[in-house]
Design a protein around this motif. Structure first.
Motif, PDB file in Angstrom:
ATOM      1  N   ALA A 154       0.832  -1.209   0.000  1.00 38.86           N
ATOM      2  CA  ALA A 154       0.000   0.000   0.000  1.00 38.86           C
ATOM      3  C   ALA A 154       0.863   1.253   0.000  1.00 38.86           C
ATOM      4  O   ALA A 154       0.338   2.361  -0.022  1.00 38.86           O
ATOM      5  CB  ALA A 154      -0.931   0.003   1.209  1.00 38.86           C
ATOM      6  N   PRO A 181      -1.007   1.422  -5.976  1.00 36.82           N
ATOM      7  CA  PRO A 181      -2.220   2.232  -5.813  1.00 36.82           C
ATOM      8  C   PRO A 181      -3.310   1.505  -5.012  1.00 36.82           C
ATOM      9  O   PRO A 181      -4.422   1.304  -5.473  1.00 36.82           O
ATOM     10  CB  PRO A 181      -2.660   2.492  -7.255  1.00 36.82           C
ATOM     11  CG  PRO A 181      -2.169   1.302  -8.007  1.00 36.82           C
ATOM     12  CD  PRO A 181      -0.864   0.914  -7.342  1.00 36.82           C
ATOM     13  N   ASN A 182      -2.973   1.075  -3.802  1.00 40.01           N
ATOM     14  CA  ASN A 182      -3.921   0.372  -2.941  1.00 40.01           C
ATOM     15  C   ASN A 182      -4.537   1.314  -1.928  1.00 40.01           C
ATOM     16  O   ASN A 182      -3.842   2.165  -1.360  1.00 40.01           O
ATOM     17  CB  ASN A 182      -3.217  -0.759  -2.182  1.00 40.01           C
ATOM     18  CG  ASN A 182      -3.094  -2.010  -2.991  1.00 40.01           C
ATOM     19  OD1 ASN A 182      -4.059  -2.456  -3.600  1.00 40.01           O
ATOM     20  ND2 ASN A 182      -1.914  -2.606  -3.002  1.00 40.01           N
ATOM     21  N   ASP A 183      -5.830   1.140  -1.690  1.00 37.16           N
ATOM     22  CA  ASP A 183      -6.510   1.810  -0.594  1.00 37.16           C
ATOM     23  C   ASP A 183      -7.183   0.721   0.239  1.00 37.16           C
ATOM     24  O   ASP A 183      -7.070  -0.467  -0.080  1.00 37.16           O
ATOM     25  CB  ASP A 183      -7.516   2.853  -1.103  1.00 37.16           C
ATOM     26  CG  ASP A 183      -8.574   2.275  -2.031  1.00 37.16           C
ATOM     27  OD1 ASP A 183      -8.688   1.029  -2.136  1.00 37.16           O
ATOM     28  OD2 ASP A 183      -9.298   3.068  -2.653  1.00 37.16           O
ATOM     29  N   ILE A 184      -7.879   1.101   1.303  1.00 31.59           N
ATOM     30  CA  ILE A 184      -8.468   0.108   2.195  1.00 31.59           C
ATOM     31  C   ILE A 184      -9.454  -0.823   1.463  1.00 31.59           C
ATOM     32  O   ILE A 184      -9.330  -2.046   1.578  1.00 31.59           O
ATOM     33  CB  ILE A 184      -9.138   0.791   3.411  1.00 31.59           C
ATOM     34  CG1 ILE A 184      -8.125   1.607   4.226  1.00 31.59           C
ATOM     35  CG2 ILE A 184      -9.848  -0.237   4.293  1.00 31.59           C
ATOM     36  CD1 ILE A 184      -7.069   0.821   4.939  1.00 31.59           C
ATOM     37  N   PRO A 207       0.907   2.498   3.776  1.00 32.00           N
ATOM     38  CA  PRO A 207       1.451   3.613   2.989  1.00 32.00           C
ATOM     39  C   PRO A 207       2.345   4.529   3.812  1.00 32.00           C
ATOM     40  O   PRO A 207       3.280   5.114   3.289  1.00 32.00           O
ATOM     41  CB  PRO A 207       0.209   4.350   2.492  1.00 32.00           C
ATOM     42  CG  PRO A 207      -0.872   3.960   3.424  1.00 32.00           C
ATOM     43  CD  PRO A 207      -0.530   2.587   3.917  1.00 32.00           C
ATOM     44  N   ILE A 244      -3.533   5.033  10.299  1.00 29.91           N
ATOM     45  CA  ILE A 244      -3.662   4.125   9.153  1.00 29.91           C
ATOM     46  C   ILE A 244      -3.382   2.680   9.572  1.00 29.91           C
ATOM     47  O   ILE A 244      -4.032   1.747   9.095  1.00 29.91           O
ATOM     48  CB  ILE A 244      -2.782   4.545   7.944  1.00 29.91           C
ATOM     49  CG1 ILE A 244      -3.133   3.730   6.685  1.00 29.91           C
ATOM     50  CG2 ILE A 244      -1.309   4.362   8.240  1.00 29.91           C
ATOM     51  CD1 ILE A 244      -4.470   4.034   6.112  1.00 29.91           C
ATOM     52  N   GLN A 300      -6.499   1.381  11.042  1.00 28.96           N
ATOM     53  CA  GLN A 300      -7.475   1.037  10.003  1.00 28.96           C
ATOM     54  C   GLN A 300      -7.131  -0.302   9.363  1.00 28.96           C
ATOM     55  O   GLN A 300      -8.021  -1.126   9.110  1.00 28.96           O
ATOM     56  CB  GLN A 300      -7.521   2.117   8.928  1.00 28.96           C
ATOM     57  CG  GLN A 300      -8.300   3.340   9.333  1.00 28.96           C
ATOM     58  CD  GLN A 300      -8.459   4.321   8.185  1.00 28.96           C
ATOM     59  OE1 GLN A 300      -8.013   4.084   7.053  1.00 28.96           O
ATOM     60  NE2 GLN A 300      -9.095   5.443   8.468  1.00 28.96           N
TER      61      GLN A 300
END
Length: 87
Positions: free
Chosen positions: A46, A50-53, A75, A81, A84
């Motif tokens: 991440a 281009p990774n998000d949750i 990230p 984060i 999360q």
């Protein structure tokens, strides 16, 4: 009932070699293919991918039932984060 044995953690504690694969394509299809290829772990990146949750969740779902263990590279190293990602 005892908790299920985590073979990945046990191998790390025993200092056994683990073979893994770095996933930077941010795609659940490639994660699913790689998870069934016999790797001990897959790193979902991440930080530089281009990774998000939500996309990480779909990749984790693609690994379900496979012998590979997920490792997520956040990230940034900020507490919010990491919390999360742990959720």
């Amino acid at each position: 009932m005892p908790a299920p044995r985590n073979s990945f953690k046990q191998a790390l504690q025993e200092k056994r070699t683990q073979i893994g694969f770095w996933q930077a394509l941010a795609n659940p299809y490639t994660v699913e293919i790689s998870a069934d290829a016999g790797y001990d772990w897959l790193l979902l990146d991440a930080e530089h991918a281009p990774n998000d949750i939500p996309l990480l969740v779909s990749q984790l779902q693609a690994m379900k039932g496979s012998p590979s263990h997920p490792v997520i590279r956040p990230p940034i190293g900020e507490t919010w984060i990491i919390k999360q990602l742990l959720d």
